[in-house]
Design a protein around this motif. Structure first.
Motif, PDB file in Angstrom:
ATOM      1  N   SER A  11      17.007   1.114 -27.588  1.00 49.85           N
ATOM      2  CA  SER A  11      17.209   1.527 -26.205  1.00 49.85           C
ATOM      3  C   SER A  11      16.063   0.983 -25.341  1.00 49.85           C
ATOM      4  O   SER A  11      14.895   1.232 -25.635  1.00 49.85           O
ATOM      5  N   HIS A  12      16.411   0.248 -24.298  1.00 49.41           N
ATOM      6  CA  HIS A  12      15.386  -0.317 -23.409  1.00 49.41           C
ATOM      7  C   HIS A  12      15.585   0.148 -21.978  1.00 49.41           C
ATOM      8  O   HIS A  12      16.673   0.003 -21.420  1.00 49.41           O
ATOM      9  N   VAL A  13      14.529   0.696 -21.384  1.00 49.65           N
ATOM     10  CA  VAL A  13      14.560   1.068 -19.966  1.00 49.65           C
ATOM     11  C   VAL A  13      13.296   0.520 -19.314  1.00 49.65           C
ATOM     12  O   VAL A  13      12.191   0.671 -19.848  1.00 49.65           O
ATOM     13  N   GLY A  14      13.458  -0.118 -18.166  1.00 49.27           N
ATOM     14  CA  GLY A  14      12.306  -0.674 -17.460  1.00 49.27           C
ATOM     15  C   GLY A  14      11.648   0.354 -16.555  1.00 49.27           C
ATOM     16  O   GLY A  14      12.293   1.304 -16.101  1.00 49.27           O
ATOM     17  N   HIS A  15      10.364   0.158 -16.290  1.00 52.79           N
ATOM     18  CA  HIS A  15       9.600   1.061 -15.433  1.00 52.79           C
ATOM     19  C   HIS A  15       8.598   0.228 -14.652  1.00 52.79           C
ATOM     20  O   HIS A  15       7.983  -0.679 -15.208  1.00 52.79           O
ATOM     21  N   VAL A  16       8.424   0.535 -13.393  1.00 52.77           N
ATOM     22  CA  VAL A  16       7.419  -0.176 -12.588  1.00 52.77           C
ATOM     23  C   VAL A  16       6.059   0.449 -12.884  1.00 52.77           C
ATOM     24  O   VAL A  16       5.800   1.595 -12.492  1.00 52.77           O
ATOM     25  N   PHE A  17       5.237  -0.289 -13.605  1.00 47.10           N
ATOM     26  CA  PHE A  17       3.888   0.195 -13.932  1.00 47.10           C
ATOM     27  C   PHE A  17       2.970  -0.118 -12.759  1.00 47.10           C
ATOM     28  O   PHE A  17       2.902  -1.249 -12.300  1.00 47.10           O
ATOM     29  N   ARG A  18       2.247   0.885 -12.299  1.00 44.55           N
ATOM     30  CA  ARG A  18       1.357   0.694 -11.155  1.00 44.55           C
ATOM     31  C   ARG A  18      -0.086   0.802 -11.580  1.00 44.55           C
ATOM     32  O   ARG A  18      -0.405   1.468 -12.563  1.00 44.55           O
ATOM     33  N   LYS A  19      -0.955   0.172 -10.805  1.00 46.01           N
ATOM     34  CA  LYS A  19      -2.383   0.214 -11.134  1.00 46.01           C
ATOM     35  C   LYS A  19      -3.085   1.354 -10.420  1.00 46.01           C
ATOM     36  O   LYS A  19      -4.199   1.722 -10.774  1.00 46.01           O
ATOM     37  N   ALA A  20      -2.441   1.924  -9.417  1.00 47.73           N
ATOM     38  CA  ALA A  20      -3.049   3.047  -8.690  1.00 47.73           C
ATOM     39  C   ALA A  20      -1.942   4.000  -8.269  1.00 47.73           C
ATOM     40  O   ALA A  20      -0.776   3.605  -8.213  1.00 47.73           O
ATOM     41  N   THR A  21      -2.299   5.234  -7.981  1.00 46.37           N
ATOM     42  CA  THR A  21      -1.273   6.169  -7.510  1.00 46.37           C
ATOM     43  C   THR A  21      -1.181   6.100  -5.990  1.00 46.37           C
ATOM     44  O   THR A  21      -2.203   6.050  -5.306  1.00 46.37           O
ATOM     45  N   PRO A  22       0.030   6.118  -5.475  1.00 43.61           N
ATOM     46  CA  PRO A  22       0.196   5.997  -4.030  1.00 43.61           C
ATOM     47  C   PRO A  22       0.090   7.343  -3.310  1.00 43.61           C
ATOM     48  O   PRO A  22      -0.108   7.370  -2.111  1.00 43.61           O
TER      49      PRO A  22
ATOM     50  N   LYS B  61       0.813  -1.234   0.000  1.00 47.81           N
ATOM     51  CA  LYS B  61       0.000   0.000   0.000  1.00 47.81           C
ATOM     52  C   LYS B  61       0.844   1.282   0.000  1.00 47.81           C
ATOM     53  O   LYS B  61       0.398   2.318  -0.455  1.00 47.81           O
ATOM     54  N   ILE B  62       2.060   1.178   0.544  1.00 47.27           N
ATOM     55  CA  ILE B  62       2.868   2.393   0.698  1.00 47.27           C
ATOM     56  C   ILE B  62       3.192   3.019  -0.667  1.00 47.27           C
ATOM     57  O   ILE B  62       3.087   4.225  -0.850  1.00 47.27           O
ATOM     58  N   ASN B  63       3.576   2.182  -1.616  1.00 48.53           N
ATOM     59  CA  ASN B  63       3.941   2.710  -2.932  1.00 48.53           C
ATOM     60  C   ASN B  63       3.115   2.151  -4.075  1.00 48.53           C
ATOM     61  O   ASN B  63       3.405   2.429  -5.243  1.00 48.53           O
ATOM     62  N   GLN B  64       2.135   1.330  -3.760  1.00 47.23           N
ATOM     63  CA  GLN B  64       1.352   0.640  -4.794  1.00 47.23           C
ATOM     64  C   GLN B  64       2.221  -0.276  -5.661  1.00 47.23           C
ATOM     65  O   GLN B  64       1.960  -0.452  -6.849  1.00 47.23           O
ATOM     66  N   PHE B  65       3.278  -0.801  -5.066  1.00 49.28           N
ATOM     67  CA  PHE B  65       3.984  -1.940  -5.670  1.00 49.28           C
ATOM     68  C   PHE B  65       4.544  -2.795  -4.538  1.00 49.28           C
ATOM     69  O   PHE B  65       4.533  -2.375  -3.372  1.00 49.28           O
TER      70      PHE B  65
END
Ligand code: LR7
Ligand code: MN
Length: 498
Positions: A266-277, A6-10
């Protein structure tokens, strides 16, 4: 684990268990691995803004930048703290970054300002020839930076994005993103990924290692020549917290003579979230509507109606003063939005030429066509007209489609239900001919008319039936828009004004 989520939505527990300098797979196309780049690439500042980011994701971003960027190309890393409230982001963070081998600057916003103004601050403090923006929960992969900088060296008016890979918000697994999708947007001005169209594959002669020209960018990860960033008008500092700035910048770049590309090597990863924290001071809806109105008012000309008619609420939002941005548009002699739709985004959800925009009302029942939530493959409904936009907004286009966003009214047989399917532009089952005199929609392929289904027959949605002149087959369209070119092709201009 659930509590920490819940803190960061991941999944913070998973993230904290993974090394800050973990290895990642090389997900590049084979053709990318052997490319070589000039020795004298411009260097870049990396600007990362954050509000209450987790320690492990923030520092994994920083470590991945340091570990996978050639040192000579890295001018500095700038962390802009947008008034975070977490203690570990204060002196602990400062201590930690001091021992890293790349200069890291930490800038603190005195109050919560939102990512747009935080990025502006970071950009101002930076000194690299290029500015590269990243979200605070990214991971750069091997060889990510050189192709971005090389493209800018070739053409300093090109703004470049990497392919954004997916870091799972649950397991933190790293999953390659596709080089076959690019950025678009829908009628509500939401950024969306869509398949790269054939014309763009053809332009590149099928070489998937060449950059893709993209109509819009996701917004978080891109590189831009620092002087060009200034020339083109940085960001709209009147935008708050989150949202809209990515489309604003995309439209501005294209309309004012630049270009926007996804560099597929060029590839960069990103943590996709379903909600904003985090919180949106002023309310999420208000903030996003305000930002979107600012971009619609400045850049979209008459096409802003698609946004306003589908979301009538936004018209009431106080969006402040945009005169400075309009002056910028004038000073840069930027092209109209119709040019952008025609030349950069012809496959857009917003039709370039159209007849009507708004509700489609049946003469007999006085009810309106309703897409019932805009789901693909769902039946179209007919309900009392509510005048609130949303599901009752359709556009009858110059291509003779009845569409709402990327979905078109489609029917495959006489008496069959009318459903919403992805618009295919192949005419066929999606071709409708409106006759302003009889007010009927002829479904050309079945030679039948759009009809309100009779409830007593157990049919609730519209169907197509033999044309019989019944008022159940008569429809009125709202907001007739006469577009010159269109009128010349089909009907005399005056026909269509009710
Ligand atoms: O008030 C805030 N202050 C901040 O500093 C709110 C956010 N932020 C920071 C935040 O900590 C993060 O580092 O800004 C960054 C972006 O915020 P996210 O990660 O919550 O946004 P997002 O990834 O959900 O949203 C995408 O759209 C945004 C629209 O304003 C921004 O352009 C984001 O940068 C953008 N992210 C990406 O493009 C990554 C790919 C996502 C997609 C599609
Ligand atoms: Mn993000």
């Amino acid at each position: 684990m659930k509590e920490l989520f819940k803190i960061n939505q991941f999944n913070l527990m998973a993230s904290d268990l993974i090394a800050l300098n973990r290895s990642l797979p090389d997900v590049r196309l084979e053709g990318c691995k052997t490319k070589t780049y000039p020795d004298d690439l411009p260097n870049t500042s990396i600007v990362i803004v954050f509000h209450n980011e987790a320690w492990s994701t923030l520092l994994r971003t920083v470590h991945s930048v340091i570990n996978r960027s050639p040192r000579r190309l890295l001018s500095e890393v700038i962390l802009v703290d947008d008034a975070s409230e977490r203690d570990f982001l204060k002196s602990s963070l400062e201590k930690y970054v001091k021992r890293l081998e790349v200069p890291i600057k930490i800038i603190r916003m005195e109050q919560r300002s939102g990512l747009i103004r935080a990025r502006l601050r970071g950009a101002k403090a930076s000194k690299g020839q290029v500015i590269t923006f990243l979200d605070a929960h990214c991971e750069c992969t091997l060889g990510w930076l050189e192709p971005l900088l090389a493209r800018i060296k070739e053409d300093r008016r090109t703004v470049v994005c990497p392919i954004i890979d997916v870091i799972s918000d649950d397991t933190f697994e790293y999953m390659a993103g596709s080089d076959m999708t690019y950025g678009g947007f829908n009628w509500k001005l939401n950024f969306r990924w869509y398949p790269v169209p054939q014309r763009e594959m053809d332009r590149r002669k099928g070489d998937r290692t060449l950059p893709v020209r993209t109509p819009t960018m996701a917004g978080g990860l891109f590189s831009i020549d620092r002087n060009y960033f200034e020339e083109i008008g940085t960001y709209d500092s009147g935008m708050d917290i989150w949202g809209g700035e990515n489309l604003e910048m995309s439209f501005r770049i294209w309309q004012c003579g630049g270009s926007l590309e996804i560099v597929t090597c060029s590839h960069v990863g990103h943590v996709f979230r379903k909600a904003t924290p985090y919180t949106f001071p002023g309310g999420t809806g208000h903030v996003i509507n305000k930002n979107n109105r600012r971009l619609a008012e400045v850049w979209m000309d008459e096409f802003k109606d698609f946004f306003y008619i589908i979301s009538p609420g936004v018209v009431k939002v106080d969006y402040g003063d945009v005169s400075v941005r309009k002056m910028l548009r004038g000073k840069l002699k930027c092209k109209p939005f119709s040019w952008y739709l025609e030349n950069i985004y012809p496959d857009s959800q917003i039709p370039r030429r159209y007849y009507s925009l708004g509700e489609i009302r049946n003469v007999e029942t006085n009810q309106c066509l309703d897409n019932m939530g805009r789901k693909e493959n769902e039946k179209v409904g007919i309900f009392n007209c509510h005048g609130m936009g949303g599901n009752q907004v359709f556009s009858y286009t110059a291509d003779k489609e009845i569409r709402t966003d990327d979905l078109c009214l489609d029917v495959s047989r006489l008496s069959g239900p009318v459903i919403m399917l992805k618009c295919h532009h192949m005419r066929g089952n999606q071709l409708w001919e409106y006759d302003s005199e009889t007010r009927t929609f002829l479904h050309v392929i079945t030679q039948s008319c759009l009809t309100v289904g009779k409830v007593e027959d157990g049919v609730h949605g519209p169907t197509v039936e033999f044309c019989n002149g019944s008022p159940l087959q008569k429809w009125t369209l709202r907001n007739y828009t006469r577009l010159e070119v269109f009128s010349n092709i089909f009907y005399s201009p005056t026909d269509y004004f009710l």
